[in-house]
Scaffold this motif. Structure first.
Motif, PDB file in Angstrom:
ATOM      1  N   ALA A 132      72.659  35.867 -21.634  1.00  0.00           N
ATOM      2  CA  ALA A 132      71.407  35.530 -20.957  1.00  0.00           C
ATOM      3  C   ALA A 132      71.002  34.080 -21.157  1.00  0.00           C
ATOM      4  O   ALA A 132      70.537  33.428 -20.223  1.00  0.00           O
ATOM      5  CB  ALA A 132      70.290  36.444 -21.461  1.00  0.00           C
ATOM      6  N   LEU A 133      71.172  33.565 -22.356  1.00  0.00           N
ATOM      7  CA  LEU A 133      70.616  32.252 -22.670  1.00  0.00           C
ATOM      8  C   LEU A 133      71.635  31.124 -22.719  1.00  0.00           C
ATOM      9  O   LEU A 133      71.286  29.965 -22.504  1.00  0.00           O
ATOM     10  CB  LEU A 133      69.867  32.319 -24.001  1.00  0.00           C
ATOM     11  CG  LEU A 133      68.737  33.347 -24.068  1.00  0.00           C
ATOM     12  CD1 LEU A 133      68.171  33.408 -25.466  1.00  0.00           C
ATOM     13  CD2 LEU A 133      67.668  33.029 -23.053  1.00  0.00           C
ATOM     14  N   VAL A 134      72.879  31.423 -23.020  1.00  0.00           N
ATOM     15  CA  VAL A 134      73.883  30.364 -23.151  1.00  0.00           C
ATOM     16  C   VAL A 134      74.704  30.256 -21.876  1.00  0.00           C
ATOM     17  O   VAL A 134      74.608  29.276 -21.149  1.00  0.00           O
ATOM     18  CB  VAL A 134      74.781  30.589 -24.380  1.00  0.00           C
ATOM     19  CG1 VAL A 134      75.800  29.489 -24.502  1.00  0.00           C
ATOM     20  CG2 VAL A 134      73.945  30.674 -25.650  1.00  0.00           C
ATOM     21  N   LEU A 135      75.523  31.256 -21.605  1.00  0.00           N
ATOM     22  CA  LEU A 135      76.382  31.228 -20.423  1.00  0.00           C
ATOM     23  C   LEU A 135      76.837  32.644 -20.114  1.00  0.00           C
ATOM     24  O   LEU A 135      77.379  33.320 -20.995  1.00  0.00           O
ATOM     25  CB  LEU A 135      77.609  30.330 -20.682  1.00  0.00           C
ATOM     26  CG  LEU A 135      78.546  30.070 -19.520  1.00  0.00           C
ATOM     27  CD1 LEU A 135      77.852  29.223 -18.452  1.00  0.00           C
ATOM     28  CD2 LEU A 135      79.781  29.345 -19.997  1.00  0.00           C
ATOM     29  N   PRO A 136      76.599  33.109 -18.889  1.00  0.00           N
ATOM     30  CA  PRO A 136      77.103  34.438 -18.543  1.00  0.00           C
ATOM     31  C   PRO A 136      78.613  34.511 -18.735  1.00  0.00           C
ATOM     32  O   PRO A 136      79.345  33.648 -18.276  1.00  0.00           O
ATOM     33  CB  PRO A 136      76.732  34.584 -17.063  1.00  0.00           C
ATOM     34  CG  PRO A 136      75.553  33.688 -16.890  1.00  0.00           C
ATOM     35  CD  PRO A 136      75.805  32.532 -17.807  1.00  0.00           C
ATOM     36  N   GLY A 137      79.057  35.505 -19.447  1.00  0.00           N
ATOM     37  CA  GLY A 137      80.463  35.675 -19.756  1.00  0.00           C
ATOM     38  C   GLY A 137      80.754  35.559 -21.242  1.00  0.00           C
ATOM     39  O   GLY A 137      81.739  36.112 -21.722  1.00  0.00           O
ATOM     40  N   LEU A 138      79.904  34.858 -21.982  1.00  0.00           N
ATOM     41  CA  LEU A 138      80.137  34.728 -23.424  1.00  0.00           C
ATOM     42  C   LEU A 138      79.918  36.049 -24.155  1.00  0.00           C
ATOM     43  O   LEU A 138      80.638  36.363 -25.106  1.00  0.00           O
ATOM     44  CB  LEU A 138      79.234  33.652 -24.023  1.00  0.00           C
ATOM     45  CG  LEU A 138      79.600  32.214 -23.705  1.00  0.00           C
ATOM     46  CD1 LEU A 138      78.615  31.264 -24.360  1.00  0.00           C
ATOM     47  CD2 LEU A 138      81.001  31.901 -24.148  1.00  0.00           C
ATOM     48  N   GLY A 139      78.946  36.818 -23.712  1.00  0.00           N
ATOM     49  CA  GLY A 139      78.732  38.133 -24.315  1.00  0.00           C
ATOM     50  C   GLY A 139      79.925  39.046 -24.099  1.00  0.00           C
ATOM     51  O   GLY A 139      80.316  39.802 -24.985  1.00  0.00           O
ATOM     52  N   GLN A 140      80.525  38.952 -22.909  1.00  0.00           N
ATOM     53  CA  GLN A 140      81.704  39.765 -22.623  1.00  0.00           C
ATOM     54  C   GLN A 140      82.882  39.331 -23.487  1.00  0.00           C
ATOM     55  O   GLN A 140      83.662  40.164 -23.941  1.00  0.00           O
ATOM     56  CB  GLN A 140      82.061  39.655 -21.132  1.00  0.00           C
ATOM     57  CG  GLN A 140      81.157  40.456 -20.230  1.00  0.00           C
ATOM     58  CD  GLN A 140      79.778  39.855 -20.044  1.00  0.00           C
ATOM     59  OE1 GLN A 140      79.526  38.706 -20.374  1.00  0.00           O
ATOM     60  NE2 GLN A 140      78.871  40.647 -19.517  1.00  0.00           N
ATOM     61  N   LEU A 141      83.023  38.041 -23.718  1.00  0.00           N
ATOM     62  CA  LEU A 141      84.098  37.560 -24.597  1.00  0.00           C
ATOM     63  C   LEU A 141      83.932  38.096 -26.014  1.00  0.00           C
ATOM     64  O   LEU A 141      84.898  38.512 -26.643  1.00  0.00           O
ATOM     65  CB  LEU A 141      84.140  36.032 -24.611  1.00  0.00           C
ATOM     66  CG  LEU A 141      84.708  35.351 -23.374  1.00  0.00           C
ATOM     67  CD1 LEU A 141      84.589  33.843 -23.503  1.00  0.00           C
ATOM     68  CD2 LEU A 141      86.143  35.745 -23.146  1.00  0.00           C
ATOM     69  N   CYS A 142      82.710  38.080 -26.517  1.00  0.00           N
ATOM     70  CA  CYS A 142      82.460  38.594 -27.867  1.00  0.00           C
ATOM     71  C   CYS A 142      82.676  40.099 -27.948  1.00  0.00           C
ATOM     72  O   CYS A 142      83.039  40.614 -29.004  1.00  0.00           O
ATOM     73  CB  CYS A 142      81.036  38.256 -28.298  1.00  0.00           C
ATOM     74  SG  CYS A 142      80.791  36.519 -28.657  1.00  0.00           S
ATOM     75  N   LEU A 143      82.432  40.799 -26.850  1.00  0.00           N
ATOM     76  CA  LEU A 143      82.660  42.247 -26.821  1.00  0.00           C
ATOM     77  C   LEU A 143      84.134  42.596 -26.728  1.00  0.00           C
ATOM     78  O   LEU A 143      84.503  43.755 -26.815  1.00  0.00           O
ATOM     79  CB  LEU A 143      81.911  42.876 -25.644  1.00  0.00           C
ATOM     80  CG  LEU A 143      80.418  43.081 -25.846  1.00  0.00           C
ATOM     81  CD1 LEU A 143      79.735  43.391 -24.529  1.00  0.00           C
ATOM     82  CD2 LEU A 143      80.184  44.208 -26.835  1.00  0.00           C
ATOM     83  N   GLY A 144      84.983  41.602 -26.538  1.00  0.00           N
ATOM     84  CA  GLY A 144      86.416  41.855 -26.443  1.00  0.00           C
ATOM     85  C   GLY A 144      86.919  41.976 -25.019  1.00  0.00           C
ATOM     86  O   GLY A 144      88.091  42.253 -24.798  1.00  0.00           O
ATOM     87  N   ARG A 145      86.063  41.775 -24.043  1.00  0.00           N
ATOM     88  CA  ARG A 145      86.450  41.829 -22.637  1.00  0.00           C
ATOM     89  C   ARG A 145      86.828  40.426 -22.174  1.00  0.00           C
ATOM     90  O   ARG A 145      86.069  39.734 -21.522  1.00  0.00           O
ATOM     91  CB  ARG A 145      85.314  42.377 -21.775  1.00  0.00           C
ATOM     92  CG  ARG A 145      84.786  43.697 -22.216  1.00  0.00           C
ATOM     93  CD  ARG A 145      85.775  44.778 -21.968  1.00  0.00           C
ATOM     94  NE  ARG A 145      85.165  46.069 -22.264  1.00  0.00           N
ATOM     95  CZ  ARG A 145      85.849  47.152 -22.364  1.00  0.00           C
ATOM     96  NH1 ARG A 145      87.144  47.139 -22.212  1.00  0.00           N
ATOM     97  NH2 ARG A 145      85.249  48.282 -22.627  1.00  0.00           N
ATOM     98  N   ARG A 146      88.016  40.000 -22.556  1.00  0.00           N
ATOM     99  CA  ARG A 146      88.434  38.613 -22.337  1.00  0.00           C
ATOM    100  C   ARG A 146      88.601  38.268 -20.872  1.00  0.00           C
ATOM    101  O   ARG A 146      88.181  37.200 -20.439  1.00  0.00           O
ATOM    102  CB  ARG A 146      89.713  38.326 -23.096  1.00  0.00           C
ATOM    103  CG  ARG A 146      89.495  38.346 -24.582  1.00  0.00           C
ATOM    104  CD  ARG A 146      90.747  38.008 -25.328  1.00  0.00           C
ATOM    105  NE  ARG A 146      90.464  38.041 -26.752  1.00  0.00           N
ATOM    106  CZ  ARG A 146      91.376  37.979 -27.665  1.00  0.00           C
ATOM    107  NH1 ARG A 146      92.639  37.882 -27.339  1.00  0.00           N
ATOM    108  NH2 ARG A 146      91.033  38.022 -28.932  1.00  0.00           N
ATOM    109  N   VAL A 147      89.218  39.140 -20.106  1.00  0.00           N
ATOM    110  CA  VAL A 147      89.454  38.833 -18.692  1.00  0.00           C
ATOM    111  C   VAL A 147      88.128  38.760 -17.937  1.00  0.00           C
ATOM    112  O   VAL A 147      87.874  37.826 -17.178  1.00  0.00           O
ATOM    113  CB  VAL A 147      90.405  39.880 -18.059  1.00  0.00           C
ATOM    114  CG1 VAL A 147      90.539  39.662 -16.564  1.00  0.00           C
ATOM    115  CG2 VAL A 147      91.763  39.826 -18.724  1.00  0.00           C
ATOM    116  N   LYS A 148      87.261  39.744 -18.166  1.00  0.00           N
ATOM    117  CA  LYS A 148      85.968  39.768 -17.499  1.00  0.00           C
ATOM    118  C   LYS A 148      85.140  38.547 -17.894  1.00  0.00           C
ATOM    119  O   LYS A 148      84.526  37.896 -17.046  1.00  0.00           O
ATOM    120  CB  LYS A 148      85.198  41.038 -17.858  1.00  0.00           C
ATOM    121  CG  LYS A 148      83.910  41.211 -17.093  1.00  0.00           C
ATOM    122  CD  LYS A 148      83.108  42.398 -17.579  1.00  0.00           C
ATOM    123  CE  LYS A 148      83.731  43.698 -17.207  1.00  0.00           C
ATOM    124  NZ  LYS A 148      82.881  44.859 -17.533  1.00  0.00           N
TER     125      LYS A 148
END
Length: 105
Positions: A12-28
């Protein structure tokens, strides 16, 4: 739960997609970050193009209505870019909040 809030805050605050990377969803996450960069670069291109029109009109005796009409030609594209980025941003937040991911929560 605290980690989940961290992932949502990253999207929400940094960049959409970073939360997905931390969750382990690298491609998404990578696809979302690439789309973010495309939206940002396209918006920057439109802004610089509009600024160029204004700077070119500054040295001439041009009516303000003509300058406004020239700048408004880019307005629909800017709206589409803003709408696309907004949809991607909201999707990133909702997805980070609801996705279980492959990391230990």
């Amino acid at each position: 739960m605290v980690k989940k809030l961290k992932y949502v805050a990253l999207s929400a605050l940094v960049l959409p997609g970073l939360g997905q990377l931390c969750l382990g969803r690298r491609v998404k996450g990578a696809v979302m970050i690439v789309l973010d960069n495309i939206f940002i670069l396209a918006a920057l291109f439109l802004a610089l193009r509009s600024a160029g029109k204004l700077m070119l009109a500054g040295g001439k005796n041009v009516d303000s209505a003509q300058v406004l009409a020239a700048v408004q030609t880019d307005a629909p594209y800017a709206r589409w870019l803003l709408g696309g980025f907004l949809l991607l941003w909201v999707y990133g937040i909702v997805d980070a909040a609801t996705d279980q991911g492959s990391s230990n929560n």
